[in-house]
Scaffold this motif. Structure first.
Motif, PDB file in Angstrom:
ATOM      1  N   UNK A 203       3.401 -26.090  10.737  1.00 26.89           N
ATOM      2  CA  UNK A 203       2.533 -27.266  10.803  1.00 26.89           C
ATOM      3  C   UNK A 203       1.587 -27.273   9.615  1.00 26.89           C
ATOM      4  N   UNK A 204       1.241 -28.459   9.152  1.00 28.57           N
ATOM      5  CA  UNK A 204       0.334 -28.567   8.013  1.00 28.57           C
ATOM      6  C   UNK A 204      -1.080 -28.116   8.350  1.00 28.57           C
ATOM      7  N   UNK A 205      -1.466 -28.164   9.630  1.00 28.24           N
ATOM      8  CA  UNK A 205      -2.844 -27.825  10.000  1.00 28.24           C
ATOM      9  C   UNK A 205      -3.008 -26.368  10.429  1.00 28.24           C
ATOM     10  N   UNK A 206      -1.979 -25.543  10.230  1.00 29.01           N
ATOM     11  CA  UNK A 206      -2.061 -24.122  10.577  1.00 29.01           C
ATOM     12  C   UNK A 206      -1.658 -23.296   9.366  1.00 29.01           C
ATOM     13  N   UNK A 207      -2.494 -22.330   8.993  1.00 26.51           N
ATOM     14  CA  UNK A 207      -2.216 -21.430   7.876  1.00 26.51           C
ATOM     15  C   UNK A 207      -1.895 -20.044   8.404  1.00 26.51           C
ATOM     16  N   UNK A 208      -0.952 -19.395   7.760  1.00 26.24           N
ATOM     17  CA  UNK A 208      -0.500 -18.062   8.140  1.00 26.24           C
ATOM     18  C   UNK A 208      -0.997 -17.034   7.121  1.00 26.24           C
ATOM     19  N   UNK A 209      -1.550 -15.942   7.603  1.00 28.87           N
ATOM     20  CA  UNK A 209      -1.946 -14.819   6.759  1.00 28.87           C
ATOM     21  C   UNK A 209      -1.150 -13.585   7.189  1.00 28.87           C
ATOM     22  N   UNK A 210      -0.289 -13.087   6.295  1.00 27.11           N
ATOM     23  CA  UNK A 210       0.549 -11.928   6.596  1.00 27.11           C
ATOM     24  C   UNK A 210       0.038 -10.679   5.876  1.00 27.11           C
ATOM     25  N   UNK A 211      -1.203 -10.569   5.705  1.00 26.85           N
ATOM     26  CA  UNK A 211      -1.862  -9.424   5.084  1.00 26.85           C
ATOM     27  C   UNK A 211      -3.328  -9.499   5.462  1.00 26.85           C
ATOM     28  N   UNK A 212      -4.173  -8.697   4.829  1.00 30.63           N
ATOM     29  CA  UNK A 212      -3.912  -7.797   3.707  1.00 30.63           C
ATOM     30  C   UNK A 212      -3.061  -6.587   4.121  1.00 30.63           C
ATOM     31  N   UNK A 213      -2.141  -6.215   3.212  1.00 34.08           N
ATOM     32  CA  UNK A 213      -1.218  -5.122   3.475  1.00 34.08           C
ATOM     33  C   UNK A 213      -1.883  -3.797   3.158  1.00 34.08           C
ATOM     34  N   UNK A 214      -1.775  -2.883   4.093  1.00 29.54           N
ATOM     35  CA  UNK A 214      -2.534  -1.636   4.010  1.00 29.54           C
ATOM     36  C   UNK A 214      -1.586  -0.448   3.913  1.00 29.54           C
ATOM     37  N   UNK A 215      -1.835   0.407   2.943  1.00 25.78           N
ATOM     38  CA  UNK A 215      -0.938   1.506   2.611  1.00 25.78           C
ATOM     39  C   UNK A 215      -1.506   2.844   3.057  1.00 25.78           C
ATOM     40  N   UNK A 216      -0.598   3.784   3.308  1.00 29.18           N
ATOM     41  CA  UNK A 216      -1.014   5.141   3.634  1.00 29.18           C
ATOM     42  C   UNK A 216      -1.179   5.408   5.105  1.00 29.18           C
ATOM     43  N   UNK A 217      -0.933   4.419   5.938  1.00 30.58           N
ATOM     44  CA  UNK A 217      -1.029   4.588   7.386  1.00 30.58           C
ATOM     45  C   UNK A 217       0.362   4.815   7.968  1.00 30.58           C
ATOM     46  N   UNK A 218       0.423   5.581   9.044  1.00 33.66           N
ATOM     47  CA  UNK A 218       1.687   5.864   9.711  1.00 33.66           C
ATOM     48  C   UNK A 218       1.807   5.052  10.993  1.00 33.66           C
ATOM     49  N   UNK A 219       2.954   4.420  11.175  1.00 33.69           N
ATOM     50  CA  UNK A 219       3.217   3.678  12.403  1.00 33.69           C
ATOM     51  C   UNK A 219       3.479   4.596  13.585  1.00 33.69           C
TER      52      UNK A 219
END
Length: 473
Positions: free
Chosen positions: A286-302
């Protein structure tokens, strides 16, 4: 902070942020857990553990192939990172010529999603190198290297519902709010798994288990070999929690970004200074919704609960800081508000299976259909041909009774950059589900499934496969 530039082997550009300092965990000894009898909740032919993209595809495919299937999912929905993780930008499903190669279960999903739940370029434009079209779609996550691709954005709630309804239609026993604990292993063969829920610990017995946990939890605990050589400077091996802002005008934002590059660069520099962790927005359905897929964080273990907690804390703080800065500085974001943060953390990498086969960087230039091909992935750039995905990448080296699918299949670090993506997870999930059903029907271990029969069954479910002769021609 590291900035990763786009290359022929890396589509994404992103800033990567190093981890915060981690205090040592105190050593507090152990407690004894007494042995106990665990009730058996269900017996089935195929148990799929994890209802993300690969697990949903596996359960749907196994049931379509005639198997009695149980799908175990720890959340209250299916779709995994494509829904609960808000990774609603579905990466490229067409190759660089515009041919749809991610098909089968994936194609069924898009055929059945409502039109207003999907945004992306029209089919006649797939593969177009028209400069104006490529420019337009490059700001909408659907054009790379000057080529328009089918890489749409979707409504996550619609995909949750559709995924659920497909598996129920096919007779899958769906079990939500249940977290798999340990595999049941007898004489080197996985024969089920235990799980925890509000009822306590129970077990499910199965003839074949599909590990679709994303992190290889079951195959690792069953003793299968794996690797976890995370590359900390790689965007594909970072973590974060995605979020959505509502009340925006993405057309205005894109006009600013594309029409005023100096202003955009100044905006981004100011954001890094003001927020520390900083990320640009992506379009949504949708034009009225923005997606943020970060900030990407390094050095962490899942695989570390303290690291997972730290990433969540940093991500939610970043969401608030971004809102304040974007409201004050970004065209189209003056009326933005926090709509949703993802209930599922964005894990890109934890473990990768060591299989009897693998997707390897050395195979990229060949364009060869492997003898046990169970799917085809678009290459990372136009300089490479399409990439063959072998069945052996789903089969552990020695462990029987189990198949793996999704982001933890057997591959090297470079290939993992695209094999972890949602379309590729649909491919490997569907293959694992069909193979599991065929193994049950033939009374053999998954590694002994007849490859020609598997390939015919996958093609009957709409999967795009090639023959060696076709590729050579």
């Amino acid at each position: 902070m590291k900035t990763i530039t786009r290359t022929d082997e890396r589509i994404l550009t992103a800033d990567i942020f190093d981890r915060d300092a981690k205090p040592p965990r105190p050593q507090l000894g152990t407690v004894h857990e007494p042995g106990r009898d665990i009730p058996v909740y269900r017996e089935c032919e195929v148990l799929v553990v994890g209802g993300g993209p690969s697990g949903t595809a596996a359960a749907a495919a196994a049931a379509k192939q005639g198997a009695d299937v149980v799908l175990l999912e720890r959340y209250n929905h299916l779709g995994g990172l494509s829904t609960g993780g808000l990774v609603i930008w579905i990466d490229r499903m067409t190759d660089w010529e515009g041919q749809l190669v991610i098909r089968g279960f994936a194609e069924e999903l898009f055929d059945r999603l409502p039109q207003d739940a999907v945004a992306g370029p029209p089919q006649p434009d797939w593969g177009s190198q028209d400069a104006a079209k490529a420019h337009h779609w490059s700001f909408r996550t659907a054009a790379y290297h000057g080529v328009v691709t089918w890489s749409p954005t979707i409504d996550p709630e619609r995909l949750k519902l559709l995924s659920q309804e497909i598996v129920i239609e096919r007779g899958v026993k769906l079990v939500y709010h249940s977290w798999a604990c340990l595999p049941l292993v007898e004489e080197g063969k996985v024969v089920g798994a235990t799980f925890e829920s509000k009822e306590g610990r129970m077990a499910i017995r199965a003839k074949v288990v599909v590990d679709a946990t994303g992190d290889g939890d079951l195959f690792a605990r069953a003793g299968a070999a794996f690797t976890n050589d995370i590359e900390e400077a790689d965007v594909h091996h970072c973590m974060n929690t995605s979020w959505l802002f509502g009340g925006v005008d993405m057309d205005r934002w894109i006009a600013f970004r594309s029409g005023n590059p100096d202003g955009y660069n100044a905006f981004m520099a100011g954001g890094r200074e003001a927020c520390g962790l900083f990320e640009r927005p992506f379009v949504s359905w949708r034009n009225d919704i923005a997606l943020f897929m970060g900030p990407r964080q390094s050095g962490y273990s899942a695989l570390d609960v303290d690291d997972l907690t730290a990433v969540e804390v940093r991500s939610h703080r970043a969401m608030a800081a971004h809102l304040a800065y974007y409201q004050a500085k970004a065209p189209g974001f003056e009326g933005a508000y926090m709509l949703q943060s993802a209930p599922q953390i964005g894990v890109r990498h934890a473990r990768r299976l060591k299989g009897v086969g693998a997707v390897l960087r050395s195979q990229w230039p060949e364009g060869r259909a492997l003898p046990d091909e169970i799917g085809v992935s678009p290459a990372v750039s136009p300089k490479f041909p399409n990439i063959s995905i072998p069945y052996g990448a789903l089969v552990p080296e020695t462990l029987d009774g189990l198949l793996a699918c999704g982001r933890h299949i057997s591959c090297d670090r470079n290939s993992h950059g695209f094999m972890r993506e949602i379309p590729q997870c649909w491919i490997t999930g569907q293959a694992a589900g069909v193979a599991a059903a065929l193994a049950v029907q033939a009374g053999v271990q998954p590694r002994a499934v007849d490859i020609a029969q598997l390939q015919r069954a996958l093609q009957s479910q709409g999967v795009f496969l090639r023959t060696t002769e076709t590729v050579e021609a």
